[in-house]
Motif scaffolding. Structure first.
Motif, PDB file in Angstrom:
ATOM      1  N   ALA A 102       0.826  -1.216   0.000  1.00 14.48           N
ATOM      2  CA  ALA A 102       0.000   0.000   0.000  1.00 14.48           C
ATOM      3  C   ALA A 102       0.854   1.257   0.000  1.00 14.48           C
ATOM      4  O   ALA A 102       0.465   2.279  -0.579  1.00 14.48           O
ATOM      5  N   LEU A 103       2.024   1.194   0.620  1.00 16.28           N
ATOM      6  CA  LEU A 103       2.908   2.363   0.663  1.00 16.28           C
ATOM      7  C   LEU A 103       3.665   2.588  -0.637  1.00 16.28           C
ATOM      8  O   LEU A 103       4.092   3.711  -0.917  1.00 16.28           O
ATOM      9  N   THR A 104       3.827   1.546  -1.435  1.00 10.20           N
ATOM     10  CA  THR A 104       4.688   1.656  -2.620  1.00 10.20           C
ATOM     11  C   THR A 104       3.957   1.486  -3.944  1.00 10.20           C
ATOM     12  O   THR A 104       4.573   1.643  -4.998  1.00 10.20           O
ATOM     13  N   GLU A 105       2.666   1.150  -3.889  1.00 11.37           N
ATOM     14  CA  GLU A 105       1.877   0.991  -5.101  1.00 11.37           C
ATOM     15  C   GLU A 105       0.566   1.749  -4.942  1.00 11.37           C
ATOM     16  O   GLU A 105       0.138   2.040  -3.829  1.00 11.37           O
ATOM     17  N   GLU A 106      -0.066   2.037  -6.037  1.00 10.62           N
ATOM     18  CA  GLU A 106      -1.351   2.741  -6.017  1.00 10.62           C
ATOM     19  C   GLU A 106      -2.495   1.748  -5.829  1.00 10.62           C
ATOM     20  O   GLU A 106      -2.790   0.967  -6.730  1.00 10.62           O
ATOM     21  N   SER A 107      -3.095   1.731  -4.656  1.00 12.37           N
ATOM     22  CA  SER A 107      -4.252   0.889  -4.331  1.00 12.37           C
ATOM     23  C   SER A 107      -4.089  -0.557  -4.813  1.00 12.37           C
ATOM     24  O   SER A 107      -4.909  -1.069  -5.572  1.00 12.37           O
ATOM     25  N   PRO A 108      -3.025  -1.238  -4.365  1.00  8.20           N
ATOM     26  CA  PRO A 108      -2.803  -2.610  -4.837  1.00  8.20           C
ATOM     27  C   PRO A 108      -3.919  -3.556  -4.378  1.00  8.20           C
ATOM     28  O   PRO A 108      -4.480  -3.407  -3.296  1.00  8.20           O
ATOM     29  N   VAL A 109      -4.219  -4.503  -5.235  1.00  6.07           N
ATOM     30  CA  VAL A 109      -5.151  -5.570  -4.878  1.00  6.07           C
ATOM     31  C   VAL A 109      -4.310  -6.671  -4.254  1.00  6.07           C
ATOM     32  O   VAL A 109      -3.377  -7.180  -4.878  1.00  6.07           O
ATOM     33  N   ILE A 110      -4.632  -7.013  -3.009  1.00  2.18           N
ATOM     34  CA  ILE A 110      -3.837  -8.021  -2.308  1.00  2.18           C
ATOM     35  C   ILE A 110      -4.436  -9.397  -2.507  1.00  2.18           C
ATOM     36  O   ILE A 110      -5.594  -9.543  -2.889  1.00  2.18           O
ATOM     37  N   LYS A 111      -3.621 -10.390  -2.239  1.00  2.00           N
ATOM     38  CA  LYS A 111      -4.079 -11.772  -2.346  1.00  2.00           C
ATOM     39  C   LYS A 111      -4.457 -12.268  -0.964  1.00  2.00           C
ATOM     40  O   LYS A 111      -3.622 -12.335  -0.069  1.00  2.00           O
TER      41      LYS A 111
ATOM     42  N   PRO B  43      -8.000   1.271   4.211  1.00  2.00           N
ATOM     43  CA  PRO B  43      -6.970   2.287   4.470  1.00  2.00           C
ATOM     44  C   PRO B  43      -5.953   1.785   5.491  1.00  2.00           C
ATOM     45  O   PRO B  43      -6.295   1.036   6.419  1.00  2.00           O
ATOM     46  N   ILE B  44      -4.713   2.212   5.343  1.00  2.00           N
ATOM     47  CA  ILE B  44      -3.655   1.816   6.261  1.00  2.00           C
ATOM     48  C   ILE B  44      -4.056   2.118   7.701  1.00  2.00           C
ATOM     49  O   ILE B  44      -3.889   1.278   8.585  1.00  2.00           O
ATOM     50  N   LYS B  45      -4.589   3.316   7.951  1.00  2.00           N
ATOM     51  CA  LYS B  45      -4.887   3.678   9.347  1.00  2.00           C
ATOM     52  C   LYS B  45      -5.929   2.739   9.963  1.00  2.00           C
ATOM     53  O   LYS B  45      -5.837   2.400  11.141  1.00  2.00           O
ATOM     54  N   GLN B  46      -6.871   2.280   9.188  1.00  2.00           N
ATOM     55  CA  GLN B  46      -7.860   1.322   9.700  1.00  2.00           C
ATOM     56  C   GLN B  46      -7.219  -0.040   9.925  1.00  2.00           C
ATOM     57  O   GLN B  46      -7.518  -0.738  10.892  1.00  2.00           O
ATOM     58  N   ASN B  47      -6.322  -0.418   9.039  1.00  2.00           N
ATOM     59  CA  ASN B  47      -5.666  -1.717   9.151  1.00  2.00           C
ATOM     60  C   ASN B  47      -4.768  -1.791  10.391  1.00  2.00           C
ATOM     61  O   ASN B  47      -4.619  -2.859  10.988  1.00  2.00           O
ATOM     62  N   ILE B  48      -4.211  -0.668  10.792  1.00  2.00           N
ATOM     63  CA  ILE B  48      -3.414  -0.636  12.021  1.00  2.00           C
ATOM     64  C   ILE B  48      -4.308  -1.040  13.197  1.00  2.00           C
ATOM     65  O   ILE B  48      -3.929  -1.862  14.029  1.00  2.00           O
TER      66      ILE B  48
ATOM     67  N   LEU C 117      -0.943   7.394   5.877  1.00  6.23           N
ATOM     68  CA  LEU C 117      -2.022   6.740   6.620  1.00  6.23           C
ATOM     69  C   LEU C 117      -3.316   6.635   5.814  1.00  6.23           C
ATOM     70  O   LEU C 117      -4.151   5.777   6.083  1.00  6.23           O
ATOM     71  N   GLU C 118      -3.469   7.504   4.835  1.00  5.38           N
ATOM     72  CA  GLU C 118      -4.664   7.477   3.980  1.00  5.38           C
ATOM     73  C   GLU C 118      -4.535   6.509   2.812  1.00  5.38           C
ATOM     74  O   GLU C 118      -5.525   6.179   2.168  1.00  5.38           O
ATOM     75  N   LYS C 119      -3.328   6.058   2.528  1.00  6.83           N
ATOM     76  CA  LYS C 119      -3.141   5.097   1.435  1.00  6.83           C
ATOM     77  C   LYS C 119      -3.879   3.814   1.781  1.00  6.83           C
ATOM     78  O   LYS C 119      -4.182   3.546   2.939  1.00  6.83           O
ATOM     79  N   LEU C 120      -4.139   3.011   0.757  1.00  7.87           N
ATOM     80  CA  LEU C 120      -4.942   1.820   0.993  1.00  7.87           C
ATOM     81  C   LEU C 120      -4.533   0.688   0.080  1.00  7.87           C
ATOM     82  O   LEU C 120      -3.802   0.865  -0.881  1.00  7.87           O
ATOM     83  N   PHE C 121      -5.032  -0.484   0.454  1.00  6.41           N
ATOM     84  CA  PHE C 121      -4.958  -1.635  -0.431  1.00  6.41           C
ATOM     85  C   PHE C 121      -6.388  -2.102  -0.645  1.00  6.41           C
ATOM     86  O   PHE C 121      -7.307  -1.711   0.081  1.00  6.41           O
ATOM     87  N   VAL C 122      -6.563  -2.936  -1.655  1.00 11.39           N
ATOM     88  CA  VAL C 122      -7.892  -3.462  -1.958  1.00 11.39           C
ATOM     89  C   VAL C 122      -7.895  -4.958  -1.651  1.00 11.39           C
ATOM     90  O   VAL C 122      -7.095  -5.715  -2.194  1.00 11.39           O
ATOM     91  N   HIS C 123      -8.775  -5.321  -0.739  1.00 13.77           N
ATOM     92  CA  HIS C 123      -8.968  -6.732  -0.394  1.00 13.77           C
ATOM     93  C   HIS C 123     -10.132  -7.234  -1.249  1.00 13.77           C
ATOM     94  O   HIS C 123     -11.190  -6.608  -1.268  1.00 13.77           O
ATOM     95  N   PRO C 124      -9.967  -8.342  -1.978  1.00 11.86           N
ATOM     96  CA  PRO C 124     -11.031  -8.817  -2.871  1.00 11.86           C
ATOM     97  C   PRO C 124     -12.383  -9.033  -2.192  1.00 11.86           C
ATOM     98  O   PRO C 124     -13.417  -8.895  -2.837  1.00 11.86           O
ATOM     99  N   GLU C 125     -12.386  -9.345  -0.899  1.00 12.28           N
ATOM    100  CA  GLU C 125     -13.650  -9.570  -0.198  1.00 12.28           C
ATOM    101  C   GLU C 125     -14.098  -8.368   0.624  1.00 12.28           C
ATOM    102  O   GLU C 125     -15.295  -8.141   0.786  1.00 12.28           O
ATOM    103  N   LEU C 126     -13.157  -7.598   1.151  1.00 12.71           N
ATOM    104  CA  LEU C 126     -13.479  -6.481   2.048  1.00 12.71           C
ATOM    105  C   LEU C 126     -13.527  -5.125   1.361  1.00 12.71           C
ATOM    106  O   LEU C 126     -14.020  -4.162   1.935  1.00 12.71           O
ATOM    107  N   GLY C 127     -12.961  -5.049   0.169  1.00 15.13           N
ATOM    108  CA  GLY C 127     -12.914  -3.766  -0.541  1.00 15.13           C
ATOM    109  C   GLY C 127     -11.693  -2.950  -0.120  1.00 15.13           C
ATOM    110  O   GLY C 127     -10.666  -3.510   0.264  1.00 15.13           O
ATOM    111  N   GLU C 128     -11.824  -1.634  -0.179  1.00 17.73           N
ATOM    112  CA  GLU C 128     -10.710  -0.741   0.130  1.00 17.73           C
ATOM    113  C   GLU C 128     -10.442  -0.722   1.639  1.00 17.73           C
ATOM    114  O   GLU C 128     -11.360  -0.536   2.437  1.00 17.73           O
TER     115      GLU C 128
END
Length: 172
Positions: free
Chosen positions: A79-88, A144-149, A131-142
């Motif tokens: 999430a810090l190094t890519e634009e809204s990556p979709v994670i596995k 944000p880093i701050k929520q994931n913490i 902290l506003e950057k995010l990743f995309v979880h295929p089941e959960l959606g977007e």
């Protein structure tokens, strides 16, 4: 008390302030030491006891924490190094059944110690923009880093409670 969710499910609707974030980061940073203290006196038979009927053993919980938190750390870096990556995503139940989940817990305690040291350091360095950057979880959606913490601060305490509650229940 719901044995599956001894501290309840993660739910935070408030403002994620600097103080809230710092508290969450502290919880992440402190997990390895708190976990080690919770299990250091346990024998193999106790480590192989499920924390609830049809639940994982303490040994599996410790290995799951290492698996899950390694994934969380990688997701943060993506999430810090890519634009809204979709994670596995991965099947944590299937992972908990693999043969490495029967190994000594020491290997996962060592992983967690190093991982959480690096993770907390990286989290401490994040800017408000990060902290506003995010990743995309295929089941959960977007996510944000701050929520994931917050989610992983909860996750740390959630599984620690599985272990400490069983130890109290069994008078270990």
């Amino acid at each position: 008390m719901d044995e599956r969710y001894p501290i309840g499910k993660f739910n935070y609707d408030g403002e994620i302030s600097t103080d809230v974030l710092q508290d969450w980061i502290n919880k992440i940073e402190e997990l390895p030491e708190r976990l080690r203290k919770a299990i250091e006196h346990l024998k193999d038979e106790q480590l192989d006891t499920p924390y609830r009927k049809d639940g994982w053993t303490i040994r599996q919980v410790v290995h799951h924490l290492a698996d899950s938190h390694m994934n969380a750390f990688i997701r943060l870096k993506l999430a810090l190094t890519e634009e809204s990556p979709v994670i596995k995503p991965y099947d944590e139940t299937e992972w908990a059944e693999l043969t490495d989940s029967a190994l000594s817990v020491e290997s996962s305690l060592l992983i967690l110690t190093g991982l959480h040291h690096r993770w907390a350091n990286l989290l401490q360095s994040l800017s408000p923009t990060d902290l506003e950057k995010l990743f995309v979880h295929p089941e959960l959606g977007e996510v944000p880093i701050k929520q994931n913490i917050g989610m992983y601060a909860w996750h740390s305490n959630h599984h620690l409670a599985h272990i400490t509650n069983l130890c109290k229940q069994m008078d270990w």
